[in-house]
Scaffold this motif. Structure first.
Motif, PDB file in Angstrom:
ATOM      1  N   ALA A 250      -2.215  -5.057  -1.889  1.00 54.08           N
ATOM      2  CA  ALA A 250      -2.550  -4.765  -0.731  1.00 54.08           C
ATOM      3  C   ALA A 250      -3.880  -5.141  -0.313  1.00 54.08           C
ATOM      4  CB  ALA A 250      -2.436  -3.198  -0.788  1.00 54.08           C
ATOM      5  N   VAL A 251      -4.834  -5.006  -1.116  1.00 54.03           N
ATOM      6  CA  VAL A 251      -5.919  -5.540  -1.095  1.00 54.03           C
ATOM      7  C   VAL A 251      -5.778  -7.042  -0.403  1.00 54.03           C
ATOM      8  CG1 VAL A 251      -8.301  -6.185  -1.756  1.00 54.03           C
ATOM      9  CG2 VAL A 251      -7.148  -3.609  -2.351  1.00 54.03           C
TER      10      VAL A 251
ATOM     11  N   LYS B 185      -7.494   4.790  -2.945  1.00 55.98           N
ATOM     12  CA  LYS B 185      -6.484   4.925  -3.830  1.00 55.98           C
ATOM     13  C   LYS B 185      -6.980   4.315  -5.162  1.00 55.98           C
ATOM     14  CE  LYS B 185      -2.153   5.686  -1.143  1.00 55.98           C
ATOM     15  NZ  LYS B 185      -0.953   5.108  -0.838  1.00 55.98           N
ATOM     16  N   LYS B 186      -7.622   3.347  -5.122  1.00 58.91           N
ATOM     17  CA  LYS B 186      -8.103   2.624  -6.461  1.00 58.91           C
ATOM     18  C   LYS B 186      -9.345   3.272  -6.859  1.00 58.91           C
ATOM     19  CE  LYS B 186      -8.655  -1.977  -6.306  1.00 58.91           C
ATOM     20  NZ  LYS B 186      -7.777  -2.434  -7.625  1.00 58.91           N
TER      21      LYS B 186
ATOM     22  N   LEU C 235       0.847  -1.196   0.050  1.00 53.96           N
ATOM     23  CA  LEU C 235      -0.055  -0.004   0.019  1.00 53.96           C
ATOM     24  C   LEU C 235       0.818   1.444   0.067  1.00 53.96           C
ATOM     25  CD1 LEU C 235      -2.655   1.402   0.487  1.00 53.96           C
ATOM     26  CD2 LEU C 235      -2.402   1.241   2.836  1.00 53.96           C
TER      27      LEU C 235
ATOM     28  N   GLU D  40       2.891   0.589  -3.544  1.00 52.67           N
ATOM     29  CA  GLU D  40       1.697   1.077  -4.392  1.00 52.67           C
ATOM     30  C   GLU D  40       1.163   0.086  -5.198  1.00 52.67           C
ATOM     31  OE1 GLU D  40       2.390   5.176  -5.958  1.00 52.67           O
ATOM     32  OE2 GLU D  40       1.621   5.920  -3.940  1.00 52.67           O
TER      33      GLU D  40
ATOM     34  N   ALA E  25      -6.679   1.527   0.393  1.00 57.40           N
ATOM     35  CA  ALA E  25      -6.333   0.850  -0.794  1.00 57.40           C
ATOM     36  C   ALA E  25      -7.488   0.920  -1.729  1.00 57.40           C
ATOM     37  CB  ALA E  25      -5.917  -0.492  -0.668  1.00 57.40           C
ATOM     38  N   TYR E  26      -8.764   0.910  -1.371  1.00 62.50           N
ATOM     39  CA  TYR E  26      -9.798   1.005  -2.227  1.00 62.50           C
ATOM     40  C   TYR E  26      -9.920   2.456  -2.544  1.00 62.50           C
ATOM     41  CZ  TYR E  26     -11.701  -3.795  -2.154  1.00 62.50           C
ATOM     42  OH  TYR E  26     -11.546  -5.234  -2.519  1.00 62.50           O
TER      43      TYR E  26
ATOM     44  N   LEU F  39      -1.653  -1.785  -5.114  1.00 63.36           N
ATOM     45  CA  LEU F  39      -2.921  -1.860  -4.752  1.00 63.36           C
ATOM     46  C   LEU F  39      -3.744  -3.197  -4.603  1.00 63.36           C
ATOM     47  CD1 LEU F  39      -4.147   1.662  -5.470  1.00 63.36           C
ATOM     48  CD2 LEU F  39      -2.693   1.226  -3.618  1.00 63.36           C
TER      49      LEU F  39
ATOM     50  N   ASN G  43      -7.002   0.096   6.357  1.00 63.34           N
ATOM     51  CA  ASN G  43      -5.923   0.068   5.334  1.00 63.34           C
ATOM     52  C   ASN G  43      -6.714  -0.430   3.768  1.00 63.34           C
ATOM     53  OD1 ASN G  43      -4.244   1.353   7.145  1.00 63.34           O
ATOM     54  ND2 ASN G  43      -2.696  -0.389   6.930  1.00 63.34           N
TER      55      ASN G  43
END
Length: 349
Positions: free
Chosen positions: A290-291, A317-318, A281, A285, A314-315, A287, A310
């Motif tokens: 990270a998810v 940022k997506k 994350l 980066e 992540a979502y 993502l 977190n």
């Protein structure tokens, strides 16, 4: 994220058990012949069929149960021994050790005190009493018992190690401006070092020294973690702390390698998955990765509110504000006082 330590006395109690009885109290009776260990319940069943009330065999079976995490069965065996012979000190010792590991302090104290009334030089009982008073935060009495054990045998590593934990707890309690704080640090380090001088394979002491140096930002901590791993390659504490060492210094590949090794050793622990998710994350980066890892952390620990927060990040940022809101809300539901998640939730409302 956190560095794992052995400050919990529950963890250090695992080294106080039947093995300590042999090495600490009966070591002068040892010979060069190492008895064969038959790790089979059928073996003990066969021996007890011939002599159902043999206390030595029942005791061995109790040790077998402990090795296989059947603690309640071990307790029943030891209780049966003590019901027939209340003077059996080995049974008292192991029964006390089990109760101490379960933090049944009064029960363990009773049995250690019984042993010491019969023989005040029994180091296993002296160490056990030291641990009890350490758990009760009564350092002076704890140190007295541990010192008494060392007067009997100055070469025992465990009293030094336990003293180190006591001094380190004292170090944490003292304010930064307290001139005695550094003295507590030095005493803790000296105690851990003395423990490994008595037993170079006492890997828990290497982990503790690594943690203490890491808290001072000293890179020598990595050497201690590596030594612990050399001694005990399955040490999840050492691998976790090694991963944290690399992660906090930005060595992504090394950190991930440590966490992946840890996951192979124990795939049921949420924290390494969380840390991998954090790396993907914040540091790389990536993502989707990270998810994946934060999701795995929440599957293993449904109360892991930091992982849900977190996941929300992540979502977000997506560009998926619906899922971001969903996971921020879940974090707040688990911990209503988690201000970071509340702020994040308000930002996507």
């Amino acid at each position: 994220m956190r560095i794992l330590t052995f400050i919990s006395f529950i963890l250090i109690l695992t080294s106080c058990g039947s093995d300590s009885i042999q090495t600490q109290d009966d070591q002068n009776d040892s010979t060069d012949t190492i008895p064969e260990v038959i790790d089979s319940l059928a073996f003990y069943k066969e021996k007890l069929n011939a002599d159902p009330s043999n206390p030595a065999v029942i005791y061995e079976r109790a040790e077998y149960y402990i090795r296989h995490a059947e603690v309640e069965l071990a307790q029943k065996d030891l209780e049966s021994i003590l019901a027939k012979d209340s003077s059996n000190l080995k049974a008292h010792q192991l029964y006390a050790d089990i109760n101490l590991a379960n933090l049944n302090l009064e029960t363990s104290k009773y049995h250690y005190e019984y042993i010491l009334k019969i023989d005040s030089s029994k180091t296993g009982a002296l160490i056990g009493m030291g641990k009890i008073y350490a758990a009760l935060d009564n350092s002076p009495v704890a140190l007295n018992y541990l010192s008494a054990a060392l007067r009997v045998n100055q070469y025992l590593p465990e009293p030094y190690f336990t003293k180190g934990l006591i001094y380190r707890s004292d170090y944490y309690r003292r304010a930064e401006e307290d001139p005695r704080k550094e003295e507590s640090w030095e005493r803790a380090m000296s105690s851990f070092q003395t423990a490994v001088e008595q037993d170079p394979d006492y890997y828990a002491a290497y982990i503790e020294m690594g943690v203490m140096f890491e808290e001072k930002g000293d890179s020598i901590s990595l050497e201690y973690y590596n030594t612990a791993i050399d001694i005990f390659p399955q040490s999840i504490e050492a691998w976790y702390n090694k991963g944290m060492y690399y992660q906090t210094r930005g060595y992504v590949d090394n950190a991930l390698s440590s966490y992946y090794t840890l996951n192979r050793l124990d795939d049921t622990w949420a924290d390494p998955y969380y840390n991998i998710g954090y790396i993907h994350l914040i540091m790389t980066e990536e993502l989707d990765s990270a998810v994946h890892y934060f999701t795995r952390a929440t599957e293993l620990d449904p109360t892991y509110y930091q992982a849900y927060n977190n996941l929300g990040l992540a979502y977000e940022k997506k560009g998926d504000r619906v899922n971001a809101k969903k996971y921020y809300l879940r974090a707040v539901e688990i911990n209503p006082d988690f201000q970071l998640a509340k702020d994040n939730l308000n930002a996507v409302q």
